[in-house]
Motif scaffolding. Structure first.
Motif, PDB file in Angstrom:
ATOM      1  N   LEU A  50       0.840  -1.202   0.000  1.00 26.50           N
ATOM      2  CA  LEU A  50       0.000   0.000   0.000  1.00 26.50           C
ATOM      3  C   LEU A  50       0.871   1.247   0.000  1.00 26.50           C
ATOM      4  O   LEU A  50       1.287   1.755   1.052  1.00 26.50           O
ATOM      5  CB  LEU A  50      -0.923  -0.008   1.234  1.00 26.50           C
ATOM      6  CG  LEU A  50      -1.902   1.176   1.377  1.00 26.50           C
ATOM      7  CD1 LEU A  50      -2.668   1.442   0.110  1.00 26.50           C
ATOM      8  CD2 LEU A  50      -2.855   0.925   2.540  1.00 26.50           C
ATOM      9  N   ASP A  51       1.171   1.706  -1.200  1.00 27.95           N
ATOM     10  CA  ASP A  51       1.986   2.914  -1.370  1.00 27.95           C
ATOM     11  C   ASP A  51       1.746   3.368  -2.800  1.00 27.95           C
ATOM     12  O   ASP A  51       2.220   2.732  -3.753  1.00 27.95           O
ATOM     13  CB  ASP A  51       3.464   2.575  -1.119  1.00 27.95           C
ATOM     14  CG  ASP A  51       4.378   3.785  -1.296  1.00 27.95           C
ATOM     15  OD1 ASP A  51       4.109   4.632  -2.166  1.00 27.95           O
ATOM     16  OD2 ASP A  51       5.365   3.870  -0.553  1.00 27.95           O
ATOM     17  N   THR A  52       1.009   4.452  -2.971  1.00 27.12           N
ATOM     18  CA  THR A  52       0.576   4.804  -4.334  1.00 27.12           C
ATOM     19  C   THR A  52       1.739   5.215  -5.223  1.00 27.12           C
ATOM     20  O   THR A  52       1.677   5.053  -6.429  1.00 27.12           O
ATOM     21  CB  THR A  52      -0.494   5.919  -4.323  1.00 27.12           C
ATOM     22  OG1 THR A  52       0.098   7.140  -3.899  1.00 27.12           O
ATOM     23  CG2 THR A  52      -1.666   5.554  -3.436  1.00 27.12           C
ATOM     24  N   LYS A  53       2.800   5.761  -4.627  1.00 31.00           N
ATOM     25  CA  LYS A  53       3.959   6.126  -5.435  1.00 31.00           C
ATOM     26  C   LYS A  53       4.445   4.909  -6.215  1.00 31.00           C
ATOM     27  O   LYS A  53       4.676   4.979  -7.424  1.00 31.00           O
ATOM     28  CB  LYS A  53       5.086   6.647  -4.527  1.00 31.00           C
ATOM     29  CG  LYS A  53       6.453   6.792  -5.200  1.00 31.00           C
ATOM     30  CD  LYS A  53       6.459   7.935  -6.188  1.00 31.00           C
ATOM     31  CE  LYS A  53       7.811   8.052  -6.895  1.00 31.00           C
ATOM     32  NZ  LYS A  53       7.765   9.067  -7.958  1.00 31.00           N
ATOM     33  N   PHE A  87      15.544   6.121   0.304  1.00 30.80           N
ATOM     34  CA  PHE A  87      14.643   7.258   0.195  1.00 30.80           C
ATOM     35  C   PHE A  87      13.252   6.889  -0.311  1.00 30.80           C
ATOM     36  O   PHE A  87      12.449   7.772  -0.613  1.00 30.80           O
ATOM     37  CB  PHE A  87      15.235   8.325  -0.741  1.00 30.80           C
ATOM     38  CG  PHE A  87      16.135   9.308  -0.063  1.00 30.80           C
ATOM     39  CD1 PHE A  87      15.695  10.032   1.047  1.00 30.80           C
ATOM     40  CD2 PHE A  87      17.422   9.528  -0.534  1.00 30.80           C
ATOM     41  CE1 PHE A  87      16.534  10.948   1.665  1.00 30.80           C
ATOM     42  CE2 PHE A  87      18.260  10.449   0.082  1.00 30.80           C
ATOM     43  CZ  PHE A  87      17.808  11.153   1.186  1.00 30.80           C
ATOM     44  N   SER A  88      12.959   5.577  -0.433  1.00 31.67           N
ATOM     45  CA  SER A  88      11.648   5.224  -0.992  1.00 31.67           C
ATOM     46  C   SER A  88      10.520   5.531  -0.015  1.00 31.67           C
ATOM     47  O   SER A  88       9.391   5.785  -0.410  1.00 31.67           O
ATOM     48  CB  SER A  88      11.608   3.746  -1.371  1.00 31.67           C
ATOM     49  OG  SER A  88      11.474   2.941  -0.211  1.00 31.67           O
ATOM     50  N   HIS A  89      10.830   5.507   1.263  1.00 33.80           N
ATOM     51  CA  HIS A  89       9.822   5.798   2.296  1.00 33.80           C
ATOM     52  C   HIS A  89       8.642   4.826   2.254  1.00 33.80           C
ATOM     53  O   HIS A  89       7.565   5.153   2.756  1.00 33.80           O
ATOM     54  CB  HIS A  89       9.266   7.234   2.134  1.00 33.80           C
ATOM     55  CG  HIS A  89      10.223   8.324   2.525  1.00 33.80           C
ATOM     56  ND1 HIS A  89      11.211   8.793   1.699  1.00 33.80           N
ATOM     57  CD2 HIS A  89      10.320   9.071   3.659  1.00 33.80           C
ATOM     58  CE1 HIS A  89      11.872   9.771   2.300  1.00 33.80           C
ATOM     59  NE2 HIS A  89      11.361   9.962   3.489  1.00 33.80           N
ATOM     60  N   GLU A  90       8.803   3.633   1.694  1.00 33.54           N
ATOM     61  CA  GLU A  90       7.641   2.733   1.599  1.00 33.54           C
ATOM     62  C   GLU A  90       7.137   2.294   2.975  1.00 33.54           C
ATOM     63  O   GLU A  90       5.931   2.272   3.230  1.00 33.54           O
ATOM     64  CB  GLU A  90       8.014   1.493   0.779  1.00 33.54           C
ATOM     65  CG  GLU A  90       8.217   1.769  -0.691  1.00 33.54           C
ATOM     66  CD  GLU A  90       9.077   0.701  -1.338  1.00 33.54           C
ATOM     67  OE1 GLU A  90      10.322   0.793  -1.230  1.00 33.54           O
ATOM     68  OE2 GLU A  90       8.504  -0.238  -1.926  1.00 33.54           O
ATOM     69  N   LEU A  91       8.075   1.923   3.852  1.00 28.91           N
ATOM     70  CA  LEU A  91       7.636   1.473   5.176  1.00 28.91           C
ATOM     71  C   LEU A  91       7.179   2.656   6.026  1.00 28.91           C
ATOM     72  O   LEU A  91       6.282   2.522   6.859  1.00 28.91           O
ATOM     73  CB  LEU A  91       8.767   0.707   5.877  1.00 28.91           C
ATOM     74  CG  LEU A  91       9.284  -0.513   5.107  1.00 28.91           C
ATOM     75  CD1 LEU A  91      10.340  -1.241   5.937  1.00 28.91           C
ATOM     76  CD2 LEU A  91       8.150  -1.458   4.747  1.00 28.91           C
ATOM     77  N   ILE A 147       4.568  -6.650   4.626  1.00 25.95           N
ATOM     78  CA  ILE A 147       5.915  -6.278   5.090  1.00 25.95           C
ATOM     79  C   ILE A 147       6.594  -7.499   5.698  1.00 25.95           C
ATOM     80  O   ILE A 147       7.751  -7.806   5.402  1.00 25.95           O
ATOM     81  CB  ILE A 147       5.832  -5.121   6.115  1.00 25.95           C
ATOM     82  CG1 ILE A 147       5.265  -3.854   5.441  1.00 25.95           C
ATOM     83  CG2 ILE A 147       7.192  -4.834   6.729  1.00 25.95           C
ATOM     84  CD1 ILE A 147       4.863  -2.741   6.415  1.00 25.95           C
ATOM     85  N   ASP A 148       5.844  -8.216   6.525  1.00 29.93           N
ATOM     86  CA  ASP A 148       6.408  -9.384   7.212  1.00 29.93           C
ATOM     87  C   ASP A 148       6.885 -10.440   6.209  1.00 29.93           C
ATOM     88  O   ASP A 148       7.890 -11.116   6.426  1.00 29.93           O
ATOM     89  CB  ASP A 148       5.336  -9.976   8.142  1.00 29.93           C
ATOM     90  CG  ASP A 148       5.932 -10.922   9.170  1.00 29.93           C
ATOM     91  OD1 ASP A 148       7.110 -10.730   9.553  1.00 29.93           O
ATOM     92  OD2 ASP A 148       5.227 -11.870   9.569  1.00 29.93           O
ATOM     93  N   GLY A 163      17.043  -5.169   5.743  1.00 28.69           N
ATOM     94  CA  GLY A 163      17.423  -3.822   6.157  1.00 28.69           C
ATOM     95  C   GLY A 163      16.183  -2.987   6.395  1.00 28.69           C
ATOM     96  O   GLY A 163      15.063  -3.404   6.064  1.00 28.69           O
ATOM     97  N   PRO A 164      16.373  -1.825   6.988  1.00 25.35           N
ATOM     98  CA  PRO A 164      15.232  -0.984   7.372  1.00 25.35           C
ATOM     99  C   PRO A 164      14.909   0.067   6.322  1.00 25.35           C
ATOM    100  O   PRO A 164      15.655   0.264   5.362  1.00 25.35           O
ATOM    101  CB  PRO A 164      15.738  -0.312   8.635  1.00 25.35           C
ATOM    102  CG  PRO A 164      17.193  -0.059   8.336  1.00 25.35           C
ATOM    103  CD  PRO A 164      17.641  -1.208   7.441  1.00 25.35           C
ATOM    104  N   ASP A 165      13.834   0.783   6.549  1.00 26.54           N
ATOM    105  CA  ASP A 165      13.490   1.956   5.750  1.00 26.54           C
ATOM    106  C   ASP A 165      14.403   3.114   6.162  1.00 26.54           C
ATOM    107  O   ASP A 165      14.781   3.230   7.329  1.00 26.54           O
ATOM    108  CB  ASP A 165      12.029   2.328   6.039  1.00 26.54           C
ATOM    109  CG  ASP A 165      11.477   3.365   5.068  1.00 26.54           C
ATOM    110  OD1 ASP A 165      10.750   2.958   4.152  1.00 26.54           O
ATOM    111  OD2 ASP A 165      11.778   4.550   5.220  1.00 26.54           O
ATOM    112  N   GLY A 166      14.739   3.985   5.213  1.00 26.12           N
ATOM    113  CA  GLY A 166      15.573   5.144   5.539  1.00 26.12           C
ATOM    114  C   GLY A 166      14.943   6.056   6.577  1.00 26.12           C
ATOM    115  O   GLY A 166      15.644   6.759   7.297  1.00 26.12           O
ATOM    116  N   HIS A 167      13.629   6.038   6.648  1.00 28.05           N
ATOM    117  CA  HIS A 167      12.925   6.877   7.628  1.00 28.05           C
ATOM    118  C   HIS A 167      12.170   5.989   8.607  1.00 28.05           C
ATOM    119  O   HIS A 167      11.162   5.389   8.261  1.00 28.05           O
ATOM    120  CB  HIS A 167      11.947   7.821   6.932  1.00 28.05           C
ATOM    121  CG  HIS A 167      11.543   8.988   7.782  1.00 28.05           C
ATOM    122  ND1 HIS A 167      11.192   8.880   9.110  1.00 28.05           N
ATOM    123  CD2 HIS A 167      11.442  10.312   7.494  1.00 28.05           C
ATOM    124  CE1 HIS A 167      10.900  10.072   9.596  1.00 28.05           C
ATOM    125  NE2 HIS A 167      11.043  10.964   8.642  1.00 28.05           N
TER     126      HIS A 167
END
Lengths: 659, 659
Positions: free
Chosen positions: B130-133, B149-153, B186-187, B199-203
């Motif tokens: 769920l990420d419209t980008k 920088f995708s910021h998906e999470l 995500i899981d 790895g994690p999200d950048g944010h």
């Protein structure tokens, strides 16, 4: 064609202080810079700099020239204006050849100078074009089509200046001929006629170079071309955009600077304030002052005065530093003079000396010479390590290694001078000023000789007059006893105008043993020296001054600075307990002074009974129920120009005022 | 699965001060933001911003969702995390539905909430993504492959938080089901197993969102996934680079941020200092505190405490602002707190409230609740105009329109709040805090109820206990008379812990009419309220305090700030003669106070007999021969949070200390 240079004596500098700097330039700095230009010194490339990643990590500037000269194979590398590092070195080295008179060995330098002149001559295109970036890297049809950042005229301008210096010092026309061919190439490509380029270079420089070329050659075409570049600047604010749209070459793709940065957001002669990139503005204003004088153009002269007054009155730090802002290496706004965010580019202080000299030619005034002195002994001189091999680009008035490392907004403030730079404009700029310092001591206006600097020297004039300036004690800038002996064997009518610095509240002047009681006019006392021999003794007030900034300068409210004679002082952590921001002094705290011949090549050291704030840390923010205690604490100050020659640490010029 | 939420009463806020803000949120801010999300408010795009040039000049965020939901044709536009503007609005609006209890009309809001939940449900990919980008703009195989920088999470995390709020307020599982499908997606994609992303999200954000989802659903998988994201963060500092090398999608091509910016330059649990992007660090630390508490993980709890102590002890302004540095919206270094260069992002102050609440759950202490109060009444609240329709992203302690316009290093410091932003994280973040404020008043630990904010309210507990807090006079924050009435019909064993703010030097507490003489423990006085009815009266010391910063804070040396109760004050040019930097006060100058109901929605106004520096301008730098004269000058101060609601002008929190 005749030499149109403004009349100037043959000057031999005898000042202990400046002989040391000139020997440093000849023996250390120029050989060191020669190594840098020959790729023997790695450049100081900021993290992530595009050039460092894509090209050489060394200067590559002499290689570019050798490649363009056909002496070597290879590709261009470096900034678009990389040639100017060599041109400025050539100019500095040409002037340095005169230092033979001061007893220095310049033989190797002379050989290097000849070699460089030959390289430029061979690198020049047959139509006179001379810029290795374009000759090696770009199609011919791109020339002069992307002037926003191409720096082509800037690059050729610096060569022209070097060639004029070479001609003036050596008498050889070899470099000058190359320069005139380059100027002719520019003249053919630029102008009002259809088909010609109708706009300036993004970086002013060619204007003052062409004026210099006119002075050297008497060819009025160069002066008129200089005036044309001044008059069109900013008249079409869209000029650079139009070149972009027409498909001109682009440089620095990520860099989107406003028109003001280029001093091209409106007709430059209408400028009210010194805005934009500081060095660009100052080079431009220098050209306006110079060309305005040569053409007796009142509009230009007024613009030059207006911008100078704005800088000196509102945009210059007490050290002479100019440029408050790292973004765009620029001026910001009136009285915005943050001490730790300052740019204060060394080149800008050097530029203020060019600018001041040009103004003095038009109208000699002590106030202008005062600023030149300030730059010489402070703003400019701080740019170089005492041994001549490391340089500051940025000159802070408040430095903290922790702050520079820890906050990107202060990262441009180095707390160690660097060996070289990816944009290496400052090192050779500073050295060319030092090696040509003999050209900054006098202004000749008819039969009046203005002696505007207290730099011991012997000056010989064409009419047989010899002026010798000597100094007492530890000499200037440490001692203010100045003696002029004027030898006038032919008794030609002559006046010597002696500057009375504004900083010298009291002073006394004796002529041939008799006290003279005159008020200075425009900062000078004029003495008739038409007699066969005249001795003038000037005693300046060398007492320590506590200085305060105007209350318009927010950054300095509640602070004091210390100066003595022309020297601004600072505290360094190596001499004082950190953090320095806890230290204060009263406006009347007694200050001790002594000359220490063994420290920092000989400096006056001041100590003051200061007061240090004391408070145990009870938390980040605590209730204040009384004024903080202060304990007496001895503070040590050294001349600002000599900072950062020992252990790295905090430095500050402005100090808290205690009550 | 059971609801794992920490026990919390049903709270109705009755505070006049906060009811006004909550009505502002419901009646003005949320409808205004709805218009912004529906492209009826132009965004405030900085000059030259890539997005403004290439895409919409409006939010486009609801359109992106409608397009992804198949309800509309078109292309994605905006930041990669543009969805989060809608998610945060949804979260804020969901909480706002509770304001019906406070007499507000939320019918239209409820319709909009339903609509938005449906949009997200329809926009969700069938695998839960769920990420419209990414859904609209990027190939499926690029998902989770460019996390720098995708910021998906981050984007899904904000939806999860909104869904939890929606579920908690409405009881509907509609959004929660979408959130759990997203969490499941995500899981399935992240973990230690081969083939999964490691790895994690950048944010940071998904970590605290997953912990919230665990609290709402009792599904331990979400808590473990949150812990996994915490434990791997920074363990492989090259993770983002490796994704780049593997061909992952890249965003913000010109932006080359160091690993520290992402709070990923080393294992996050080993962090000693709060470094990097302030909001990233604070969201991460919030998750660490929360998950550490839920898992009883000592390592996590210690990290959360350590970073909090570093921020509060060395990296927070007196207003609560955090983030000293515009470059990277970041922390800089200990005690570097420049008042005019500050970032102090509104989101960071909001984040400190999340962080503080999480720490209170683990270990209730007055010192943490004090900081939460500071943020509520100062740092956070300054971010919004009194009418709720304009916002600050950056919250300075020293503002000057001339400085912001004239020096790029201060250009990020707006001196008017903006209607919207290209990166519009702050407006909805602030409003979601205000509409969920009822959740920040209590911490329940066994039979002890910590009442940690002086915000009048009525709280009903499942065991029949009702705590009513009322306030005397003009109420808090203007008046410090606090009354708690505890109704305990079933006489359940219960203790009420009443916070004694550290700023209240003196205070008195009465229980059922009898004075209680106890020292506070960890900032609280615990009162047994097991009786049928208990009345507690607390009188706080609302006298004006002059504050001083630690001498380690260079920016504040020689300065005083003023506070009263929880409110920090400032001077504005509209009430005072500029420039404000000339104004000073003595540490003991008398201060008058009065409540002005007609000013700025009702504020306490302070006036002090200050001293103003006087000096005629004799030049930029002049010899200082005596201390400057000061003339008595009446100064007016208003609460910091209310600045910039009248004429634009200078503002300052710290004032020169006169002697």
């Amino acid at each position: 064609m005749t030499n149109q240079s403004i009349p100037y004596p043959r000057v031999r500098i005898t000042s202990k202080f400046w002989n040391r700097y000139r020997a440093m330039a000849v023996d250390n700095a120029l050989p060191y810079q020669w190594r840098a230009l020959n790729d023997e010194v790695p450049v100081d490339v900021p993290e992530g700099a595009a050039w460092g990643e894509n090209g050489s990590m060394f200067s590559h500037s002499l290689r570019n020239l050798r490649i363009a000269a056909g002496r070597e194979e290879g590709k261009f590398s470096g900034q678009p204006f990389q040639d100017t590092d060599v041109s400025k070195w050539l100019e500095a080295a040409s002037y340095a050849l005169r230092c033979e008179d001061e007893g220095m060995d310049v033989d190797e330098l002379a050989t290097q100078v000849d070699y460089v002149v030959s390289l430029f001559e061979e690198a020049q295109d047959e139509d006179g074009y001379l810029d290795t970036k374009f000759e090696l890297d770009m199609p011919v049809e791109q020339r002069f089509q992307g002037l926003r950042f191409s720096h082509e005229l800037y690059t050729m301008g610096h060569f022209i200046e070097a060639a004029v210096a070479h001609y003036e010092v050596t008498g050889s026309r070899k470099a000058l001929d190359v320069a005139e061919r380059a100027a002719d190439c520019i003249d053919r490509h630029f102008g009002d006629e259809p088909g010609k380029v109708h706009g300036p270079d993004g970086h002013p420089e060619v204007e003052l170079a062409l004026a210099r070329l006119y002075e050297a050659t008497g060819e009025r075409r160069w002066l008129e071309l200089a005036a044309w570049f001044i008059r069109i600047r900013g008249v079409d604010p869209e000029f650079f955009d139009e070149q972009d749209k027409a498909g001109g070459p682009r440089f620095y793709p990520g860099l989107d600077m406003p028109r003001r940065y280029f001093v091209a957001d409106g007709p430059v002669l209408d400028l009210e304030k010194a805005d934009g990139h500081a060095v660009r503005l100052i080079y431009m204003a220098t050209a306006i002052a110079k060309v305005g004088h040569l053409l007796a153009d009142d509009g230009m002269r007024q613009t030059a005065e207006r911008l100078w007054n704005n800088i000196v009155g509102h945009r210059m730090y007490i050290t002479g530093a100019v440029g408050s802002c790292q973004v765009g290496e620029a001026f910001s706004y009136d009285d915005d003079l943050p001490n730790d965010l300052v740019y204060g580019e060394t080149c800008a202080s050097v530029g203020m000396l060019f600018y001041g000299r040009a103004l003095m030619q038009a109208h000699p005034r002590g106030a202008v010479a005062d600023v030149m002195e300030l730059q010489l002994f402070n703003g400019m001189l701080a740019g170089v390590q005492l041994d001549g091999t490391r340089y500051f680009y940025v000159n802070p008035l408040d430095a903290d290694p922790v702050g520079s490392a820890g906050n990107p907004v202060r990262r441009h403030v180095l707390t160690r001078r660097a060996g070289w730079f990816d944009c290496a404009c400052c090192p050779a700029n500073l050295i060319r000023l030092i090696t040509s310092l003999d050209q900054y001591l006098y202004t000749v206006d008819g039969d009046t000789v203005y002696a505007h600097q207290f730099i011991a020297n012997r000056a010989e004039f064409d009419d047989g007059v010899v002026i010798e300036q000597t100094q007492g004690g530890e000499e200037y800038p440490w001692c203010g006893d100045i003696r002029f002996v004027v030898d006038n064997p032919n008794r030609v009518p002559k006046r010597l105008a002696v500057r009375i610095p504004a900083w010298s509240e009291r002073w006394s002047l004796e002529v041939n043993g008799s006290a003279v009681h005159l008020d200075s006019v425009d900062g000078f006392i004029c003495v008739d020296v038409s007699g066969k021999a005249t001795e003038i003794r000037l005693k300046l007030d060398m007492s320590v001054r506590r200085m305060r900034a105007s209350l318009d300068v927010k950054a300095d409210v509640g602070k004091l600075a210390v100066a003595r004679g022309p020297i601004v002082f600072c505290m360094e952590e190596v001499d004082n307990e950190g953090p320095l921001w806890l230290d204060g002094m009263r406006v009347d705290s007694p200050i001790d002074e002594r000359y220490d011949a063994d420290l920092l090549e000989g400096v006056e050291v001041l100590t003051v009974e200061g007061l240090r704030l004391e408070c145990e840390r009870a938390g980040q923010y605590v209730v204040a129920d009384r004024a903080l205690a202060e304990r007496p604490h001895r503070l040590t100050m050294i001349p600002y120009y000599s900072w950062c020659n020992r252990a790295e640490g905090q430095m500050q010029v402005w100090m808290r005022e205690s009550h």
